[in-house]
Design a protein around this motif. Structure first.
Motif, mmCIF file in Angstrom:
data_model
loop_
_atom_site.group_PDB
_atom_site.id
_atom_site.type_symbol
_atom_site.label_atom_id
_atom_site.label_comp_id
_atom_site.label_asym_id
_atom_site.label_seq_id
_atom_site.Cartn_x
_atom_site.Cartn_y
_atom_site.Cartn_z
ATOM 1 N N GLY A 1 39.016 -11.530 11.461
ATOM 2 C CA GLY A 1 39.628 -12.755 11.783
ATOM 3 C C GLY A 1 38.849 -13.680 12.679
ATOM 4 O O GLY A 1 38.166 -13.221 13.819
ATOM 5 N N GLY A 2 38.405 -14.801 12.235
ATOM 6 C CA GLY A 2 37.433 -15.444 12.996
ATOM 7 C C GLY A 2 37.942 -16.755 13.559
ATOM 8 O O GLY A 2 37.405 -17.798 13.592
ATOM 9 N N GLY A 3 39.507 -16.702 13.893
ATOM 10 C CA GLY A 3 40.056 -17.907 14.661
ATOM 11 C C GLY A 3 39.589 -17.658 16.013
ATOM 12 O O GLY A 3 38.810 -16.991 16.485
ATOM 13 N N VAL A 4 40.714 -18.465 16.727
ATOM 14 C CA VAL A 4 40.133 -18.612 18.347
ATOM 15 C C VAL A 4 40.355 -17.249 18.994
ATOM 16 O O VAL A 4 39.657 -16.732 19.774
ATOM 17 N N ALA A 5 41.273 -16.422 18.580
ATOM 18 C CA ALA A 5 41.470 -15.254 19.213
ATOM 19 C C ALA A 5 40.547 -14.180 18.898
ATOM 20 O O ALA A 5 39.749 -13.645 19.692
ATOM 21 N N GLY A 6 40.025 -14.187 17.481
ATOM 22 C CA GLY A 6 38.829 -13.299 17.206
ATOM 23 C C GLY A 6 37.652 -13.815 17.999
ATOM 24 O O GLY A 6 36.691 -12.777 18.522
ATOM 25 N N LEU A 7 37.289 -14.883 17.951
ATOM 26 C CA LEU A 7 35.996 -15.693 18.585
ATOM 27 C C LEU A 7 36.022 -15.297 19.944
ATOM 28 O O LEU A 7 35.026 -14.987 20.428
ATOM 29 N N SER A 8 37.108 -15.563 20.642
ATOM 30 C CA SER A 8 36.990 -15.263 22.022
ATOM 31 C C SER A 8 36.920 -13.801 22.493
ATOM 32 O O SER A 8 36.271 -13.463 23.424
ATOM 33 N N GLY A 9 37.504 -12.980 21.724
ATOM 34 C CA GLY A 9 37.229 -11.523 21.681
ATOM 35 C C GLY A 9 35.700 -11.206 21.472
ATOM 36 O O GLY A 9 35.114 -10.309 22.343
ATOM 37 N N ALA A 10 35.262 -11.964 20.498
ATOM 38 C CA ALA A 10 33.722 -11.623 20.060
ATOM 39 C C ALA A 10 32.954 -12.247 21.274
ATOM 40 O O ALA A 10 31.991 -11.350 21.680
ATOM 41 N N MET A 11 33.095 -13.119 21.966
ATOM 42 C CA MET A 11 32.628 -13.916 22.882
ATOM 43 C C MET A 11 32.477 -12.685 24.187
ATOM 44 O O MET A 11 31.491 -12.538 24.746
ATOM 45 N N LEU B 1 32.758 -9.485 24.098
ATOM 46 C CA LEU B 1 32.005 -8.462 23.646
ATOM 47 C C LEU B 1 30.576 -8.678 23.662
ATOM 48 O O LEU B 1 29.683 -7.915 23.961
ATOM 49 N N GLY B 2 30.219 -9.875 22.957
ATOM 50 C CA GLY B 2 29.019 -10.184 22.927
ATOM 51 C C GLY B 2 28.257 -10.551 24.084
ATOM 52 O O GLY B 2 27.008 -10.009 23.977
ATOM 53 N N ARG B 3 28.879 -10.835 25.046
ATOM 54 C CA ARG B 3 28.223 -11.205 26.519
ATOM 55 C C ARG B 3 28.189 -9.973 27.213
ATOM 56 O O ARG B 3 27.341 -9.801 28.047
ATOM 57 N N SER B 4 28.776 -8.899 26.897
ATOM 58 C CA SER B 4 28.586 -7.527 27.103
ATOM 59 C C SER B 4 27.596 -6.690 26.425
ATOM 60 O O SER B 4 27.528 -5.350 26.658
ATOM 61 N N VAL C 1 32.121 -10.335 13.088
ATOM 62 C CA VAL C 1 33.537 -10.844 12.744
ATOM 63 C C VAL C 1 33.674 -11.236 11.345
ATOM 64 O O VAL C 1 32.609 -11.877 10.702
ATOM 65 N N ILE C 2 34.696 -10.750 10.706
ATOM 66 C CA ILE C 2 34.722 -11.063 9.371
ATOM 67 C C ILE C 2 36.076 -11.637 9.289
ATOM 68 O O ILE C 2 37.082 -11.527 9.553
ATOM 69 N N ASP C 3 35.865 -13.056 8.504
ATOM 70 C CA ASP C 3 36.827 -14.173 8.531
ATOM 71 C C ASP C 3 36.923 -14.186 6.933
ATOM 72 O O ASP C 3 36.019 -14.695 6.295
ATOM 73 N N ASP D 1 32.309 -24.638 16.232
ATOM 74 C CA ASP D 1 31.578 -24.527 17.565
ATOM 75 C C ASP D 1 31.553 -23.307 18.247
ATOM 76 O O ASP D 1 30.665 -22.719 18.574
ATOM 77 N N GLY D 2 32.780 -22.645 17.912
ATOM 78 C CA GLY D 2 33.050 -21.218 18.607
ATOM 79 C C GLY D 2 32.079 -20.332 17.727
ATOM 80 O O GLY D 2 31.474 -19.326 18.415
ATOM 81 N N ARG D 3 32.038 -20.415 16.516
ATOM 82 C CA ARG D 3 30.985 -19.509 15.596
ATOM 83 C C ARG D 3 29.639 -19.674 16.148
ATOM 84 O O ARG D 3 28.870 -18.638 16.467
ATOM 85 N N ALA D 4 29.215 -20.996 16.431
ATOM 86 C CA ALA D 4 27.981 -21.282 17.277
ATOM 87 C C ALA D 4 27.847 -20.463 18.315
ATOM 88 O O ALA D 4 26.727 -20.056 18.810
ATOM 89 N N GLU D 5 28.597 -20.874 19.289
ATOM 90 C CA GLU D 5 28.516 -20.249 20.683
ATOM 91 C C GLU D 5 28.438 -18.454 20.674
ATOM 92 O O GLU D 5 27.544 -18.229 21.298
ATOM 93 N N VAL D 6 29.245 -17.865 19.734
ATOM 94 C CA VAL D 6 29.139 -16.297 19.882
ATOM 95 C C VAL D 6 27.917 -15.970 19.281
ATOM 96 O O VAL D 6 27.502 -15.050 19.458
ATOM 97 N N ALA D 7 27.166 -16.629 18.236
ATOM 98 C CA ALA D 7 26.203 -16.516 17.620
ATOM 99 C C ALA D 7 25.069 -16.282 18.690
ATOM 100 O O ALA D 7 24.029 -15.469 18.459
ATOM 101 N N ALA D 8 25.018 -17.329 19.715
ATOM 102 C CA ALA D 8 24.066 -17.231 20.809
ATOM 103 C C ALA D 8 24.152 -15.762 21.534
ATOM 104 O O ALA D 8 22.933 -15.630 22.300
ATOM 105 N N TYR D 9 24.943 -15.020 21.384
ATOM 106 C CA TYR D 9 25.140 -13.785 21.891
ATOM 107 C C TYR D 9 25.138 -12.612 21.107
ATOM 108 O O TYR D 9 25.305 -11.576 21.286
ATOM 109 N N GLY D 10 24.497 -12.887 19.750
ATOM 110 C CA GLY D 10 24.279 -11.985 19.032
ATOM 111 C C GLY D 10 25.526 -11.456 18.112
ATOM 112 O O GLY D 10 25.267 -10.513 17.251
ATOM 113 N N VAL D 11 26.568 -12.200 18.187
ATOM 114 C CA VAL D 11 27.641 -11.905 17.404
ATOM 115 C C VAL D 11 27.321 -12.147 15.629
ATOM 116 O O VAL D 11 26.925 -13.677 15.636
#
Length: 520
Positions: free
Chosen positions: A11-21, A23-26, A32-34, A63-73
């Motif tokens: 799920g790539g909604g706000v919950a999924g992308l925020s969780g991915a953020m 994790l990616g920053r760690s 993320v499969i959406d 915007d969220g997808r672009a942001e998490v992509a910057a951390y390798g997600v």
């Protein structure tokens, strides 16, 4: 194609992308499969999202997808069809034919809104058919609003939307009874009540006209409020035995959720969930916050698992046979001299049969043989036994030294007994030396001596390291291994001595644990 990830987020909604953020920053490897069907897609704007008030939902996600992509997600458009396996090795399959392996799974999508079967209602969902006063209420303030009551809890909507408009009518569907107390409240604040399930939602020129009521008349309205039943579509979790559960309030089923604990963990180890998949009342910002929080918990669990794996690998290197086979296969490891506490304690003993535990390269076995003992030298490494035999031969005492391959963690002496059983600087984790001492004691002949020597935990205070402090032991800690009334404990002390530092060669003080006991 088979790929490996730390976490797959479904799920790539706000919950999924925020969780991915989180994790990616760690520095976790995250996929993320959406499926591309966000719940709020029909809405033109998202509200109550601090800092992005009024943003278009799809723009927020982009915007969220672009942001998490910057951390390798990695974010892919696909749909999960199955999850099998277990924590550390789940297999996730997708509609697009992808198969990936992952250590953890975070489920944040798959929520769909079930609406009452009123013709035209679903087509206007998210436009002028609304459900949340906090998400859409301000936009319909002072308008003519209809609240469609489909359960006994519907008065809640009437109270909240009455704050926003003086013209609120509640249309109570067939079979629904509102509590008398709620009816009294609604009437007191000026909410009109009509009864009968509406026939349809009336729309002209893509504009809401109102509701056609059960009697055929049209209640002209600018907005319709109705409670949906959010349902989690998670058939892909069925192979794990995980299914959504009904969510009830006041005895009314309001939808379904995946049950989680405060960390977001489900009943299946390694599977987490966040957002509306776990709580139907979460607003957009609450879902994002929950996804971020659960992502942090997933990362914490992975960090603990990584540390556990490192400990297991370190222990395998220190305590298991392959590492010692490798260690003894090269040049000499030890000095070849007798261990000082063995020399001190055995010098006065009458030679007989001796059992040398963990003989290594044979320094102690050779010394004992030179003192007149007949020695059984045991070790679990074949390379160690070969060196012991070689060094005994070189010292001219080969006929007095027998070698045996033994793992003392599981060994039992049977009927065989020795006059001296010596263990010099053998250590085991988790208090394992107590059980080994018991086994060694059972091999001592009546009148014979048990001598167990090891590094004392106090060595760590001086900066001397012999592995983790918990691997070491005090002499007193071994006493429970000796049967009551069977032993005369002659020495039980911590004994200081000096030796050369293995790296610098400088003299340093170390402390040995010495336990010597005679079998009665």
């Amino acid at each position: 194609m088979s790929e490996n990830y730390d976490v797959v987020v479904v799920g790539g909604g706000v919950a999924g992308l925020s969780g991915a953020m989180a994790l990616g920053r760690s520095r976790r490897r995250v996929l993320v499969i959406d499926g591309g069907e966000p719940r709020n897609a029909p809405s033109a704007h998202a509200h109550n999202y601090l800092g992005r008030e009024g943003v278009a939902p799809l723009d927020l996600l982009a915007d969220g997808r672009a942001e998490v992509a910057a951390y390798g997600v990695e974010v892919v458009a696909d749909r999960v069809t199955g999850v099998t396996g277990a924590a550390e090795d789940f297999v996730v399959t997708t509609e697009g034919g992808r198969e990936v392996r992952t250590r953890r799974v975070l489920v944040t999508g798959g929520v769909v809104d079930e609406l009452p079967e009123v013709p035209g209602l679903s087509e206007r969902w998210g436009i002028d058919v609304l459900h949340c006063p906090y998400c859409h209420g301000w936009e319909v303030r002072d308008q003519a609003i209809a609240v469609l009551a489909t359960s006994s809890l519907a008065a809640h909507h009437g109270l909240l939307f009455r704050q926003l408009s003086e013209d609120v009518v509640m249309v109570v569907a067939d079979g629904v009874e509102l509590p008398d107390a709620d009816v009294e409240k609604l009437e007191a604040i000026g909410v009109r009540l009509l009864h009968g399930t509406p026939r349809e939602v009336v729309v002209e020129d893509d504009r809401l006209v109102g509701l056609r009521l059960a009697d055929g008349s049209v209640l002209e309205r600018q907005a319709v409020v109705v409670a949906s039943k959010p349902q989690v579509r998670a058939d892909f979790l069925a192979p794990l035995g995980l299914t959504p559960e009904p969510f009830e309030m006041g005895g009314v089923v309001m939808g379904s959720v995946l049950r989680v604990d405060p960390t977001g963990a489900t009943g299946v180890p390694g599977v987490y969930a966040a957002g509306n998949a776990t709580d139907i009342s979460m607003t957009l910002m609450a879902s994002a916050a929950h996804g971020n929080r659960v992502g942090a918990f997933v990362n914490a669990e992975l960090a603990a698992a990584d540390a556990d794996r490192a400990v297991a690998q370190a222990r395998e290197h220190r305590f298991e046979r392959p590492a010692w086979e490798e260690r003894y296969s090269g040049d000499r490891v030890w000095s070849g001299r007798v261990n000082p506490q063995l020399a001190a304690e055995a010098a006065s003993l009458t030679p007989g049969r001796a059992l040398d535990i963990g003989c290594g390269e044979g320094g102690d076995a050779v010394w004992l043989a030179q003192q007149g003992w007949t020695v059984t030298a045991v070790d679990f490494a074949e390379a160690a036994l070969a060196k012991t035999a070689e060094h005994a031969g070189e010292a001219g005492v080969g006929e007095r030294v027998e070698t045996r391959q033994v793992d003392v963690r599981t060994w039992e002496p049977g009927d065989e007994r020795w006059d001296l059983v010596s263990s010099q600087f053998m250590h085991l984790p988790d208090g394992g030396m107590v059980e080994v001492t018991r086994r060694l004691g059972s091999a001592v002949a009546p009148g014979g001596t048990l001598l167990v020597v090891g590094h004392h935990p106090d060595d760590h205070a001086t900066g001397v390291r012999h592995g983790h402090r918990s691997f070491l032991f005090t002499p007193e800690s071994l006493l429970p291994a000796l049967g009551e009334g069977q032993w005369d404990v002659q020495v039980c002390e911590a004994r200081d001595r000096t030796q050369a530092h293995p790296q610098t060669g400088e003299e340093m003080q170390v402390r040995d644990s010495v336990l010597r006991a005679r079998r009665l």
